[in-house]
Scaffold this motif. Structure first.
Motif, PDB file in Angstrom:
ATOM      1  N   ALA A   1       7.590  -3.301  -6.853  1.00 20.02           N
ATOM      2  CA  ALA A   1       8.076  -3.715  -5.528  1.00 20.02           C
ATOM      3  C   ALA A   1       8.792  -2.567  -4.820  1.00 20.02           C
ATOM      4  O   ALA A   1       8.633  -2.371  -3.608  1.00 20.02           O
ATOM      5  CB  ALA A   1       9.010  -4.915  -5.673  1.00 20.02           C
ATOM      6  N   GLU A   2       9.574  -1.797  -5.570  1.00 26.30           N
ATOM      7  CA  GLU A   2      10.288  -0.669  -4.972  1.00 26.30           C
ATOM      8  C   GLU A   2       9.310   0.362  -4.413  1.00 26.30           C
ATOM      9  O   GLU A   2       9.475   0.865  -3.296  1.00 26.30           O
ATOM     10  CB  GLU A   2      11.192  -0.017  -6.019  1.00 26.30           C
ATOM     11  CG  GLU A   2      12.025   1.136  -5.481  1.00 26.30           C
ATOM     12  CD  GLU A   2      12.892   1.753  -6.556  1.00 26.30           C
ATOM     13  OE1 GLU A   2      14.130   1.700  -6.424  1.00 26.30           O
ATOM     14  OE2 GLU A   2      12.341   2.302  -7.547  1.00 26.30           O
ATOM     15  N   LYS A   3       8.278   0.661  -5.171  1.00 29.55           N
ATOM     16  CA  LYS A   3       7.282   1.648  -4.744  1.00 29.55           C
ATOM     17  C   LYS A   3       6.592   1.202  -3.448  1.00 29.55           C
ATOM     18  O   LYS A   3       6.462   1.970  -2.488  1.00 29.55           O
ATOM     19  CB  LYS A   3       6.249   1.845  -5.851  1.00 29.55           C
ATOM     20  CG  LYS A   3       5.130   2.833  -5.541  1.00 29.55           C
ATOM     21  CD  LYS A   3       4.252   3.020  -6.777  1.00 29.55           C
ATOM     22  CE  LYS A   3       3.155   4.052  -6.515  1.00 29.55           C
ATOM     23  NZ  LYS A   3       2.132   3.570  -5.584  1.00 29.55           N
ATOM     24  N   ILE A   4       6.176  -0.066  -3.417  1.00 28.65           N
ATOM     25  CA  ILE A   4       5.495  -0.597  -2.232  1.00 28.65           C
ATOM     26  C   ILE A   4       6.438  -0.626  -1.034  1.00 28.65           C
ATOM     27  O   ILE A   4       6.071  -0.252   0.084  1.00 28.65           O
ATOM     28  CB  ILE A   4       4.939  -2.013  -2.527  1.00 28.65           C
ATOM     29  CG1 ILE A   4       3.814  -1.932  -3.560  1.00 28.65           C
ATOM     30  CG2 ILE A   4       4.442  -2.676  -1.239  1.00 28.65           C
ATOM     31  CD1 ILE A   4       3.370  -3.285  -4.080  1.00 28.65           C
ATOM     32  N   ALA A   5       7.686  -1.067  -1.259  1.00 28.39           N
ATOM     33  CA  ALA A   5       8.659  -1.173  -0.165  1.00 28.39           C
ATOM     34  C   ALA A   5       8.990   0.193   0.423  1.00 28.39           C
ATOM     35  O   ALA A   5       9.226   0.319   1.634  1.00 28.39           O
ATOM     36  CB  ALA A   5       9.927  -1.854  -0.658  1.00 28.39           C
ATOM     37  N   MET A   6       9.003   1.200  -0.412  1.00 29.55           N
ATOM     38  CA  MET A   6       9.287   2.550   0.084  1.00 29.55           C
ATOM     39  C   MET A   6       8.091   3.118   0.854  1.00 29.55           C
ATOM     40  O   MET A   6       8.251   3.758   1.892  1.00 29.55           O
ATOM     41  CB  MET A   6       9.662   3.473  -1.076  1.00 29.55           C
ATOM     42  CG  MET A   6      11.046   3.211  -1.613  1.00 29.55           C
ATOM     43  SD  MET A   6      11.529   4.359  -2.921  1.00 29.55           S
ATOM     44  CE  MET A   6      13.288   3.987  -3.022  1.00 29.55           C
TER      45      MET A   6
ATOM     46  N   ALA B   1      14.570  -9.395   0.546  1.00 32.08           N
ATOM     47  CA  ALA B   1      14.351 -10.841   0.695  1.00 32.08           C
ATOM     48  C   ALA B   1      13.991 -11.218   2.126  1.00 32.08           C
ATOM     49  O   ALA B   1      13.639 -12.367   2.399  1.00 32.08           O
ATOM     50  CB  ALA B   1      15.602 -11.603   0.258  1.00 32.08           C
ATOM     51  N   GLU B   2      14.059 -10.255   3.039  1.00 30.07           N
ATOM     52  CA  GLU B   2      13.788 -10.542   4.447  1.00 30.07           C
ATOM     53  C   GLU B   2      12.287 -10.684   4.712  1.00 30.07           C
ATOM     54  O   GLU B   2      11.455 -10.132   3.976  1.00 30.07           O
ATOM     55  CB  GLU B   2      14.376  -9.424   5.314  1.00 30.07           C
ATOM     56  CG  GLU B   2      15.894  -9.372   5.251  1.00 30.07           C
ATOM     57  CD  GLU B   2      16.480  -8.215   6.046  1.00 30.07           C
ATOM     58  OE1 GLU B   2      15.688  -7.424   6.634  1.00 30.07           O
ATOM     59  OE2 GLU B   2      17.728  -8.085   6.080  1.00 30.07           O
ATOM     60  N   PRO B   3      11.928 -11.444   5.774  1.00 28.14           N
ATOM     61  CA  PRO B   3      10.513 -11.705   6.081  1.00 28.14           C
ATOM     62  C   PRO B   3       9.658 -10.443   6.187  1.00 28.14           C
ATOM     63  O   PRO B   3       8.493 -10.446   5.787  1.00 28.14           O
ATOM     64  CB  PRO B   3      10.590 -12.439   7.422  1.00 28.14           C
ATOM     65  CG  PRO B   3      11.920 -13.127   7.395  1.00 28.14           C
ATOM     66  CD  PRO B   3      12.830 -12.190   6.679  1.00 28.14           C
ATOM     67  N   LYS B   4      10.217  -9.365   6.711  1.00 28.81           N
ATOM     68  CA  LYS B   4       9.457  -8.120   6.856  1.00 28.81           C
ATOM     69  C   LYS B   4       8.866  -7.677   5.525  1.00 28.81           C
ATOM     70  O   LYS B   4       7.685  -7.316   5.433  1.00 28.81           O
ATOM     71  CB  LYS B   4      10.379  -7.019   7.406  1.00 28.81           C
ATOM     72  CG  LYS B   4       9.810  -5.616   7.300  1.00 28.81           C
ATOM     73  CD  LYS B   4      10.863  -4.566   7.637  1.00 28.81           C
ATOM     74  CE  LYS B   4      10.384  -3.163   7.287  1.00 28.81           C
ATOM     75  NZ  LYS B   4      11.396  -2.140   7.592  1.00 28.81           N
ATOM     76  N   PHE B   5       9.680  -7.703   4.489  1.00 27.42           N
ATOM     77  CA  PHE B   5       9.209  -7.268   3.175  1.00 27.42           C
ATOM     78  C   PHE B   5       8.360  -8.338   2.499  1.00 27.42           C
ATOM     79  O   PHE B   5       7.403  -8.028   1.787  1.00 27.42           O
ATOM     80  CB  PHE B   5      10.393  -6.856   2.297  1.00 27.42           C
ATOM     81  CG  PHE B   5      11.004  -5.538   2.697  1.00 27.42           C
ATOM     82  CD1 PHE B   5      10.389  -4.344   2.364  1.00 27.42           C
ATOM     83  CD2 PHE B   5      12.176  -5.500   3.441  1.00 27.42           C
ATOM     84  CE1 PHE B   5      10.932  -3.122   2.737  1.00 27.42           C
ATOM     85  CE2 PHE B   5      12.734  -4.289   3.824  1.00 27.42           C
ATOM     86  CZ  PHE B   5      12.104  -3.091   3.475  1.00 27.42           C
ATOM     87  N   LYS B   6       8.703  -9.595   2.723  1.00 26.25           N
ATOM     88  CA  LYS B   6       7.869 -10.680   2.169  1.00 26.25           C
ATOM     89  C   LYS B   6       6.430 -10.549   2.671  1.00 26.25           C
ATOM     90  O   LYS B   6       5.475 -10.742   1.926  1.00 26.25           O
ATOM     91  CB  LYS B   6       8.441 -12.043   2.580  1.00 26.25           C
ATOM     92  CG  LYS B   6       9.736 -12.421   1.892  1.00 26.25           C
ATOM     93  CD  LYS B   6       9.476 -13.046   0.536  1.00 26.25           C
ATOM     94  CE  LYS B   6      10.739 -13.640  -0.041  1.00 26.25           C
ATOM     95  NZ  LYS B   6      10.504 -14.269  -1.350  1.00 26.25           N
ATOM     96  N   ASP B   7       6.284 -10.214   3.948  1.00 25.69           N
ATOM     97  CA  ASP B   7       4.950 -10.040   4.524  1.00 25.69           C
ATOM     98  C   ASP B   7       4.216  -8.875   3.863  1.00 25.69           C
ATOM     99  O   ASP B   7       3.007  -8.950   3.588  1.00 25.69           O
ATOM    100  CB  ASP B   7       5.050  -9.792   6.030  1.00 25.69           C
ATOM    101  CG  ASP B   7       5.482 -11.035   6.803  1.00 25.69           C
ATOM    102  OD1 ASP B   7       5.370 -12.129   6.220  1.00 25.69           O
ATOM    103  OD2 ASP B   7       5.926 -10.897   7.957  1.00 25.69           O
ATOM    104  N   ILE B   8       4.935  -7.799   3.598  1.00 26.46           N
ATOM    105  CA  ILE B   8       4.327  -6.644   2.930  1.00 26.46           C
ATOM    106  C   ILE B   8       3.897  -7.015   1.519  1.00 26.46           C
ATOM    107  O   ILE B   8       2.760  -6.740   1.101  1.00 26.46           O
ATOM    108  CB  ILE B   8       5.318  -5.457   2.897  1.00 26.46           C
ATOM    109  CG1 ILE B   8       5.567  -4.926   4.306  1.00 26.46           C
ATOM    110  CG2 ILE B   8       4.792  -4.339   1.986  1.00 26.46           C
ATOM    111  CD1 ILE B   8       6.696  -3.902   4.394  1.00 26.46           C
ATOM    112  N   PHE B   9       4.795  -7.651   0.768  1.00 22.31           N
ATOM    113  CA  PHE B   9       4.496  -8.000  -0.618  1.00 22.31           C
ATOM    114  C   PHE B   9       3.362  -9.024  -0.727  1.00 22.31           C
ATOM    115  O   PHE B   9       2.625  -9.041  -1.726  1.00 22.31           O
ATOM    116  CB  PHE B   9       5.748  -8.542  -1.316  1.00 22.31           C
ATOM    117  CG  PHE B   9       6.860  -7.534  -1.465  1.00 22.31           C
ATOM    118  CD1 PHE B   9       6.584  -6.222  -1.817  1.00 22.31           C
ATOM    119  CD2 PHE B   9       8.182  -7.898  -1.248  1.00 22.31           C
ATOM    120  CE1 PHE B   9       7.608  -5.281  -1.950  1.00 22.31           C
ATOM    121  CE2 PHE B   9       9.216  -6.975  -1.381  1.00 22.31           C
ATOM    122  CZ  PHE B   9       8.923  -5.658  -1.734  1.00 22.31           C
TER     123      PHE B   9
END
Length: 430
Positions: free
Chosen positions: A121-126, A141-149
């Motif tokens: 998750a850290e790799k993808i988020a970065m 936990a915010e929608p922006k990252f939920k959409d990415i994940f």
């Protein structure tokens, strides 16, 4: 495979093949320093712990049972249980490492399993969300990252507890997660996974078949990350952090480990990832003053078979006629990890096997003496005390200054009706 030649070279394998309880001491064990240039050379415990600390705000936000967002368990002295073991002849102090009560998923798999998913998750988020090491990771936990994940998938093959840890954390982060479960997996674990939002695929075959199918399906999907219980260094790295954490816990209790105060650790073993990583971390921090032993069911002794024969993952229990069926569902594995068997060949002090019929009485005795519940698989470790305290050869015998740690690998998430059934069975078996 030439069985006659194998038996001639390693007579102990005949007892293993006949599902007899055995105790084996590893004559090829080396010091941690001598074996440093092995498959785990790239493992960085400090970096792994730093990553877990970065995720602490996210874990605290999503899992209130994780104090300060740290996934760690109590080291608890169990003196009353000690008197019940090995005829009351356990020399030294006995502790229980309560990974049975780890936050998030209630088993040792909450270490490596959750760590590997967090690292992903850290790799993808970065790469896609602009996350930096200096950020408060609760933003994940915010929608922006939920959409990415949500564009990514995670898959794993499991007999139960690894599936729980991967399924729970992956679904919480926002990954689409599939858990391939072997026939040995308990129904309640499958039900819990589905309730958490994971897809569960059931197999009539054993653990190895579930892992193989999960690996094949993930390989066909570039958006899918497969958590490979048999070969993952990320899993191993997450588990190894336990060695550093244990050092601090012992220090906090004023307990020194040195040549006059030796440490003996008993770890239930399935494919080997969790106990292997933990044992490696322990050897790193305590060196030649620590002695680690793996516990396996007599009907699924894959690691000891691989190490005794020297064939490691090139041999499975089915090759010597063992059915692999055991009440210790978390240990129901027929072939050891290639990665871990290679590393443990130089680091493990020994292995022992235990009959299923002993698991439940140990469970009941621990509940009665200490009011602690652990699942049957975790109870296998208690059997090691009788061997290690009973005039051992190949390593120093424990004395009154010794510290023993039984690693309780799971149990807190077992439903109440299952707990009652396990306990009743244990009382009847005493």
């Amino acid at each position: 495979m030439d069985m006659n030649n194998l038996l001639k070279k390693h007579p102990l394998i005949e007892d293993i093949a006949n599902c007899k309880e055995i105790f084996w001491v590893n004559a090829t064990a080396q010091s941690f320093e001598d074996a440093k240039a092995d498959s785990a050379e790239s493992v960085d415990i400090d970096a792994a712990e730093a990553r877990l600390l970065r995720f602490a705000p996210f874990i605290a936000k999503m899992f209130p049972d994780a104090k300060d967002g740290i996934i760690e368990s109590e080291l608890k002295e169990i003196s009353r249980m000690k008197e019940l073991l090995a005829g009351g002849e356990v020399k030294g102090r006995l502790f229980l490492k309560c990974d049975s009560h780890l936050p998030v998923s209630g088993s040792i798999k909450a270490r490596g399993g959750i760590y590997e998913v967090l690292k992903l998750a850290e790799k993808i988020a970065m790469e896609e969300g602009g996350l930096t090491y200096d950020d408060d990771y609760s933003v994940l936990a915010e929608p922006k990252f939920k959409d990415i994940f949500s564009k990514y998938k995670v898959a794993v093959g499991s007999t139960g507890n690894l599936g729980l840890s991967i399924g729970i954390i992956s679904a919480t982060i926002g990954f689409e997660v599939t858990v391939h479960m072997s026939a040995d997996a308990r129904q309640w674990k499958k039900d819990m996974l589905r309730a958490k939002g994971a897809k569960v695929v059931e197999y009539p075959d054993d653990y190895e078949a579930a892992v193989a199918q999960g690996r094949r399906e993930a390989a066909e999907d570039p958006a899918c990350h497969f958590v490979d219980d048999e070969n993952s260094l990320d899993l191993f790295e997450g588990y190894s952090v336990a060695g550093k954490r244990l050092k601090k816990q012992l220090d906090d209790q004023g307990i020194t480990i040195d040549q006059d105060h030796r440490l003996y650790v008993y770890l239930p073993c399935g494919v080997g990832g969790a106990p292997g990583g933990v044992a490696w971390g322990i050897k790193k921090y305590f060196g030649e003053n620590a002695y680690c032993f793996f516990a396996e069911p007599t009907h699924a002794p894959c690691m000891v078979l691989g190490l005794v024969s020297g064939l490691k993952n090139k041999i499975a229990v089915g090759d010597i006629g063992i059915d692999g069926k055991t009440e210790a569902d978390g240990l129901a594995v027929g072939r050891p990890s290639a990665l871990v068997s290679e590393i443990m060949d130089s680091q493990l002090t020994g292995c022992f096997t235990v009959d299923d019929e002993k698991l439940y009485p140990y469970l009941a005795e621990l509940k009665d003496s200490e009011d602690i519940f652990i699942e049957p698989s975790a109870c296998a470790a208690f059997e090691g005390l009788k061997y290690v305290c009973g005039s051992p050869e190949g390593f120093p015998a424990p004395d009154e200054n010794s510290i023993h740690i039984v690693w309780a690998t799971g149990g807190n998430m077992v439903p109440e009706d299952e707990k009652e059934a396990y306990y009743k069975r244990g009382c009847e078996g005493r």
